[in-house]
Scaffold this motif. Structure first.
Motif, PDB file in Angstrom:
ATOM      1  N   PRO A 110      -6.599  -5.393   4.784  1.00  0.00           N
ATOM      2  CA  PRO A 110      -5.368  -5.834   4.115  1.00  0.00           C
ATOM      3  C   PRO A 110      -4.382  -4.685   3.922  1.00  0.00           C
ATOM      4  N   THR A 111      -3.108  -5.022   3.921  1.00  0.00           N
ATOM      5  CA  THR A 111      -2.093  -4.043   3.552  1.00  0.00           C
ATOM      6  C   THR A 111      -2.265  -3.692   2.076  1.00  0.00           C
ATOM      7  N   MET A 112      -1.720  -2.563   1.666  1.00  0.00           N
ATOM      8  CA  MET A 112      -1.799  -2.198   0.255  1.00  0.00           C
ATOM      9  C   MET A 112      -1.071  -3.222  -0.611  1.00  0.00           C
TER      10      MET A 112
ATOM     11  N   THR B 220      -7.708   4.968   2.932  1.00  0.00           N
ATOM     12  CA  THR B 220      -7.852   6.400   2.702  1.00  0.00           C
ATOM     13  C   THR B 220      -8.247   6.658   1.250  1.00  0.00           C
ATOM     14  N   ALA B 221      -8.621   7.902   0.975  1.00  0.00           N
ATOM     15  CA  ALA B 221      -8.935   8.274  -0.409  1.00  0.00           C
ATOM     16  C   ALA B 221      -7.730   8.042  -1.308  1.00  0.00           C
ATOM     17  N   GLU B 222      -6.540   8.311  -0.791  1.00  0.00           N
ATOM     18  CA  GLU B 222      -5.325   8.089  -1.580  1.00  0.00           C
ATOM     19  C   GLU B 222      -5.133   6.604  -1.878  1.00  0.00           C
ATOM     20  N   HIS B 223      -5.414   5.753  -0.892  1.00  0.00           N
ATOM     21  CA  HIS B 223      -5.333   4.307  -1.121  1.00  0.00           C
ATOM     22  C   HIS B 223      -6.297   3.880  -2.223  1.00  0.00           C
ATOM     23  N   ILE B 224      -7.522   4.401  -2.161  1.00  0.00           N
ATOM     24  CA  ILE B 224      -8.526   4.023  -3.159  1.00  0.00           C
ATOM     25  C   ILE B 224      -8.117   4.513  -4.543  1.00  0.00           C
TER      26      ILE B 224
END
Length: 566
Positions: free
Chosen positions: A107-109, A151-155
């Protein structure tokens, strides 16, 4: 006009105890709050009294959030109503949703954030994203390059949003099987159990699939994965998977399994993964199917694990699995499914029975957690409204331990399409092929598991599986689909309408293909379905997974062309 009574208003989940009083109240009044953890001891327990004032008494912040959610739903339904009292609490302390983001559809953010907010609005408080190869692990770029992975940033960003909405974002990485994407790469091929054929629950499959438990590099890789996940999750829970390792002992570990036994090798490896979790500050959860089917496995596993007892059919043996975990004194969560994968429109009857059985049995065993799973087999081609309809039932069951969602409440609070009849229409679409799933015809076949008959017609789990139904049965299904197409709900949201119509188109094409194969006229419309699939994908999902998902359609296109010309 008479003010409505609390007992008649469609809420999701429905409060356990709600009683109207003689006077009336204004839902928009200021909410006065106090906490009473001494007398309110159950998960999310709270009371609401709405009369001259609105008074909330809550066990804790989670309970207050649940009370406010109920009042927010009421405010969507009316401004004034009969005064009322509510006493409510959750059956399961942990009410979770697990979304597969490894079968092509990431999914997109924007979509993930909308999911988090919707989960909170349905009183879920736990979320997992299922990873095989779609997290951007540093040092392993060759695996995820070009996938637009999480990514870690997304999480970090998602974790903060979850925390602000009262949701625990738990880590999830399969650490044993389902790793073909990794093990097919030359840099990791040496870690595979096998690259040859093996038997996967009655069918022949080609490896690789699982890690070789005897290779020291397997645990080193897992330690790296888990350390990177730990760094970006505030939750201490991690789902390490370890399910369905059917190839264990067929290749590199064959001698080890022959020497020590399957149960010993499996439990020693999974126990080692659990030790890694403990070392880095994770509490491990694992899919319990292998351990439950090999009783001595449980005795050898560490005490600090949580067994996830999963099953996706009405008759799934939840009680049997929970009995074994209870005897082992191991904590357990109950895990039904959305019944939407390997389908275009879901499997309504199976979904309702599976979720309800899981809730009732999990309640009777006092499970702390309820985890609704949504998988994406064969390109994750079910559309989001199909999953969303199932999520509503999961929310109601996880909260109540018994009840499912009222369709009218789903239309209002989930789809934001009041009075549309969408939820009931989707339920009917999901059962259009029920007679063939239940094998009601004269073929004397077993009930179809883990797939709709419509999807099975296009994509059987194995070519050796018998076809289902004759032309009479398929014509009956086509008549049901025609009737549904004549009463598609009027919807305000264009995207949901397009996704719903696409689900109907896919179902009709599958049905027409079945009729064609049994002597009817040629099926048409696949090119349009492929085009629509590509357009819809971009609305909620990251682009790179589209090619792999679409490949299932293009392969089907070639096969059907061959069938019609040979």
């Amino acid at each position: 006009m008479r003010e409505p009574r609390i007992e008649t208003l469609p809420l999701l989940p429905r409060p356990r105890r709600a009683q109207s009083l003689l006077s009336t109240t204004d839902i928009s009044k200021r909410r006065n709050v106090c906490f009473d953890p001494h007398n309110l001891t159950r998960p999310c327990e709270h009371t609401i009294r709405a009369a001259d004032t609105i008074e909330i008494v809550a066990r804790d912040e989670d309970a207050l959030r649940a009370a406010n959610t109920t009042l927010d739903q009421l405010s969507r339904l009316c401004t004034r109503c009969h005064a009322f009292e509510i006493h409510d609490w959750a059956q399961f302390a942990h009410r979770g949703f697990m979304l597969d983001v490894s079968r092509d559809r990431i999914p997109t953010m924007e979509h993930l954030k909308s999911i988090v907010k919707l989960l909170a609005a349905m009183k879920f408080n736990h979320l997992q994203l299922y990873f095989e190869h779609t997290f951007a692990y540093s040092g392993h770029e060759q695996i995820w390059n070009g996938l637009d992975p999480m990514t870690a940033e997304h999480i970090h960003e998602l974790d903060l949003l979850c925390t602000n909405h009262g949701i625990e974002l738990a880590a999830n990485q399969n650490c044993f099987g389902h790793l073909s994407h990794w093990l097919s790469h030359p840099d990791y091929a040496h870690l595979a159990e096998t690259h040859d054929e093996y038997e996967f629950y009655g069918f022949r499959r080609q490896g690789p699939f699982s890690l070789n438990p005897g290779h020291p590099g397997s645990k080193a890789l897992i330690r790296d994965w888990l350390a990177q996940l730990r760094a970006c999750h505030t939750s201490q829970r991690v789902n390490i998977g370890c399910d369905e390792v059917a190839d264990l002992g067929t290749g590199s570990s064959k001698a080890l399994v022959q020497q020590l036994g399957y149960e010993h090798v499996y439990s020693q490896f999974v126990g080692g993964v659990a030790d890694i979790c403990s070392d880095i500050g994770f509490h491990p959860m694992f899919w319990a199917d292998v351990a439950l089917s090999h009783p001595r496995c449980l005795d050898r596993l560490p005490d600090n694990m949580t067994g996830l007892v999963w099953g996706y059919e009405p008759e799934s043996p939840f009680a049997e699995g929970l009995d074994k975990l209870r005897a082992r004194q191991m904590s357990a969560w109950i895990c039904p499914g959305t019944s939407c994968w390997r389908s275009f429109a879901g499997r309504t009857t199976e979904r309702l029975a599976n979720i309800k059985a899981a809730a009732k049995i999990g309640s009777s065993y006092k499970c702390q957690g309820f985890l609704l799973t949504s998988w994406g087999d064969l390109g994750h081609r079910q559309q989001w409204p199909i999953t969303l309809r199932a999520l509503a039932d999961g929310a109601a069951a996880a909260w109540s331990g018994e009840y499912l969602a009222e369709p009218s409440a789903v239309d209002i609070h989930v789809f934001d399409e009041p009075d549309s009849g969408l939820a009931a229409w989707l339920d009917a679409l999901g059962d259009a092929d029920l007679q063939l799933r239940e094998a009601r015809d004269a073929q004397n076949l077993p009930r179809l598991l883990n797939s709709s008959a419509l999807f099975h017609e296009l994509h059987p789990a194995h070519e050796s599986m018998p076809i289902r139904g004759g032309i009479t049965e398929w014509n009956e299904i086509r008549a049901i689909l025609d009737e549904l197409s004549n009463r598609v709900p009027t919807l305000n949201e264009p995207l949901i309408r397009t996704e719903v119509l696409h689900s109907l188109d896919c179902s009709r094409f599958a049905c027409d293909t079945a009729i064609m194969r049994r002597g009817g006229q040629q099926a048409a419309g696949l090119d349009n379905i492929i085009s629509q699939h590509k357009q819809l994908w971009r609305e909620r999902s990251r682009f790179p997974g589209l090619a792999a998902s679409t490949q299932h359609y293009t392969t089907l296109h070639s096969r059907l062309k061959h069938e019609t010309t040979s």
